[in-house]
Design a protein around this motif. Structure first.
Motif, PDB file in Angstrom:
ATOM      1  N   SER A   1     -32.898 -13.064  -3.247  1.00 47.41           N
ATOM      2  CA  SER A   1     -32.342 -14.193  -2.590  1.00 47.41           C
ATOM      3  C   SER A   1     -30.969 -14.561  -3.239  1.00 47.41           C
ATOM      4  O   SER A   1     -29.896 -14.845  -2.701  1.00 47.41           O
ATOM      5  N   HIS A   2     -31.165 -14.885  -4.699  1.00 47.91           N
ATOM      6  CA  HIS A   2     -29.953 -15.049  -5.515  1.00 47.91           C
ATOM      7  C   HIS A   2     -28.648 -13.910  -5.404  1.00 47.91           C
ATOM      8  O   HIS A   2     -27.594 -14.146  -5.220  1.00 47.91           O
ATOM      9  N   ALA A   3     -29.042 -12.747  -5.367  1.00 45.86           N
ATOM     10  CA  ALA A   3     -28.147 -11.578  -4.967  1.00 45.86           C
ATOM     11  C   ALA A   3     -27.426 -11.456  -3.899  1.00 45.86           C
ATOM     12  O   ALA A   3     -26.123 -11.530  -3.893  1.00 45.86           O
ATOM     13  N   ARG A   4     -28.275 -11.767  -2.842  1.00 44.20           N
ATOM     14  CA  ARG A   4     -27.696 -11.978  -1.390  1.00 44.20           C
ATOM     15  C   ARG A   4     -26.745 -13.314  -1.323  1.00 44.20           C
ATOM     16  O   ARG A   4     -25.505 -13.013  -0.834  1.00 44.20           O
ATOM     17  N   PHE A   5     -26.939 -14.140  -1.829  1.00 44.83           N
ATOM     18  CA  PHE A   5     -26.274 -15.648  -1.966  1.00 44.83           C
ATOM     19  C   PHE A   5     -25.030 -15.301  -2.646  1.00 44.83           C
ATOM     20  O   PHE A   5     -24.054 -15.480  -2.077  1.00 44.83           O
ATOM     21  N   THR A   6     -25.028 -14.556  -3.846  1.00 48.21           N
ATOM     22  CA  THR A   6     -24.045 -14.423  -4.645  1.00 48.21           C
ATOM     23  C   THR A   6     -23.152 -13.267  -3.959  1.00 48.21           C
ATOM     24  O   THR A   6     -21.787 -13.727  -4.071  1.00 48.21           O
ATOM     25  N   GLN A   7     -23.581 -12.284  -3.303  1.00 51.40           N
ATOM     26  CA  GLN A   7     -22.732 -11.500  -2.503  1.00 51.40           C
ATOM     27  C   GLN A   7     -22.072 -12.053  -1.632  1.00 51.40           C
ATOM     28  O   GLN A   7     -20.738 -11.835  -1.300  1.00 51.40           O
ATOM     29  N   ILE A   8     -22.595 -12.878  -0.686  1.00 50.77           N
ATOM     30  CA  ILE A   8     -22.001 -13.424   0.504  1.00 50.77           C
ATOM     31  C   ILE A   8     -20.901 -14.361   0.188  1.00 50.77           C
ATOM     32  O   ILE A   8     -19.736 -14.384   0.556  1.00 50.77           O
ATOM     33  N   VAL A   9     -21.001 -15.249  -0.967  1.00 49.88           N
ATOM     34  CA  VAL A   9     -20.137 -16.240  -1.529  1.00 49.88           C
ATOM     35  C   VAL A   9     -19.092 -15.453  -2.113  1.00 49.88           C
ATOM     36  O   VAL A   9     -17.825 -15.928  -1.873  1.00 49.88           O
ATOM     37  N   ALA A  10     -19.336 -14.416  -2.844  1.00 48.59           N
ATOM     38  CA  ALA A  10     -18.180 -13.808  -3.466  1.00 48.59           C
ATOM     39  C   ALA A  10     -17.320 -12.913  -2.568  1.00 48.59           C
ATOM     40  O   ALA A  10     -16.131 -13.145  -2.995  1.00 48.59           O
ATOM     41  N   ASP A  11     -17.950 -12.377  -1.521  1.00 49.08           N
ATOM     42  CA  ASP A  11     -17.168 -11.888  -0.426  1.00 49.08           C
ATOM     43  C   ASP A  11     -16.209 -13.021   0.180  1.00 49.08           C
ATOM     44  O   ASP A  11     -14.818 -12.719   0.331  1.00 49.08           O
ATOM     45  N   ALA A  12     -16.570 -14.237   0.394  1.00 44.41           N
ATOM     46  CA  ALA A  12     -15.532 -15.009   0.882  1.00 44.41           C
ATOM     47  C   ALA A  12     -14.787 -15.749  -0.049  1.00 44.41           C
ATOM     48  O   ALA A  12     -13.595 -15.981   0.464  1.00 44.41           O
ATOM     49  N   LEU A  13     -15.183 -15.834  -1.375  1.00 40.23           N
ATOM     50  CA  LEU A  13     -14.189 -16.127  -2.569  1.00 40.23           C
ATOM     51  C   LEU A  13     -13.130 -14.872  -2.677  1.00 40.23           C
ATOM     52  O   LEU A  13     -11.817 -15.271  -2.779  1.00 40.23           O
TER      53      LEU A  13
ATOM     54  N   GLN B   1     -17.966 -17.366  -9.992  1.00 44.90           N
ATOM     55  CA  GLN B   1     -17.653 -18.540  -9.143  1.00 44.90           C
ATOM     56  C   GLN B   1     -18.862 -18.628  -8.201  1.00 44.90           C
ATOM     57  O   GLN B   1     -19.385 -19.738  -8.078  1.00 44.90           O
ATOM     58  N   ALA B   2     -19.375 -17.654  -7.854  1.00 47.68           N
ATOM     59  CA  ALA B   2     -20.557 -17.735  -6.837  1.00 47.68           C
ATOM     60  C   ALA B   2     -21.735 -18.112  -7.443  1.00 47.68           C
ATOM     61  O   ALA B   2     -22.457 -18.880  -7.058  1.00 47.68           O
ATOM     62  N   GLN B   3     -21.981 -17.303  -8.728  1.00 49.33           N
ATOM     63  CA  GLN B   3     -23.105 -17.851  -9.476  1.00 49.33           C
ATOM     64  C   GLN B   3     -22.929 -19.303 -10.196  1.00 49.33           C
ATOM     65  O   GLN B   3     -23.933 -20.006 -10.227  1.00 49.33           O
ATOM     66  N   LEU B   4     -21.794 -20.021 -10.297  1.00 55.14           N
ATOM     67  CA  LEU B   4     -21.840 -21.149 -10.758  1.00 55.14           C
ATOM     68  C   LEU B   4     -22.025 -21.976  -9.521  1.00 55.14           C
ATOM     69  O   LEU B   4     -23.003 -22.986  -9.840  1.00 55.14           O
ATOM     70  N   LEU B   5     -21.636 -21.726  -8.418  1.00 53.78           N
ATOM     71  CA  LEU B   5     -22.140 -22.464  -7.333  1.00 53.78           C
ATOM     72  C   LEU B   5     -23.563 -22.567  -7.011  1.00 53.78           C
ATOM     73  O   LEU B   5     -24.230 -23.436  -6.847  1.00 53.78           O
ATOM     74  N   LEU B   6     -24.006 -21.302  -7.109  1.00 48.71           N
ATOM     75  CA  LEU B   6     -25.489 -21.121  -6.813  1.00 48.71           C
ATOM     76  C   LEU B   6     -26.255 -21.864  -7.932  1.00 48.71           C
ATOM     77  O   LEU B   6     -27.184 -22.584  -7.758  1.00 48.71           O
ATOM     78  N   PHE B   7     -25.820 -21.753  -9.241  1.00 47.08           N
ATOM     79  CA  PHE B   7     -26.922 -22.494 -10.360  1.00 47.08           C
ATOM     80  C   PHE B   7     -26.399 -24.116  -9.992  1.00 47.08           C
ATOM     81  O   PHE B   7     -27.543 -24.840 -10.548  1.00 47.08           O
TER      82      PHE B   7
END
Length: 83
Positions: free
Chosen positions: A23-35, A53-59
């Motif tokens: 779940s974390h990897a998928r979220f990070t991938q989706i957000v990183a692609d948008a970023l 940046q995606a990991q910071l948002l997730l955390f």
């Protein structure tokens, strides 16, 4: 509630750990692609990688339920509040 269940299961349940990791990897991938697209368009800073940046948002988002309520005593590991 989901955060509490996750926090209780992950240390002891390999399947739960795998689900959370995916779940974390998928979220990070989706957000990183948008970023990445936003960086290419000059809308987002390039000072940090999209993944960071995606990991910071997730955390940050996941940490909010664990934050002390206003007026409560912060946990010892909490950062000091700024005025």
């Amino acid at each position: 509630m989901i955060g509490n269940i996750t926090a209780e299961l992950v240390p002891y349940d390999a399947e739960a750990r795998e689900i959370v990791a995916r779940s974390h990897a998928r979220f990070t991938q989706i957000v990183a692609d948008a970023l990445r697209r936003a960086q290419a368009g000059g809308e987002v800073t390039q000072a940090a990688t999209p993944e960071a940046q995606a990991q910071l948002l997730l955390f940050t988002v996941q940490g909010l339920p664990w934050s002390p309520a206003p007026g409560s005593t912060p946990l010892p590991h909490s950062l000091p509040s700024t005025p």
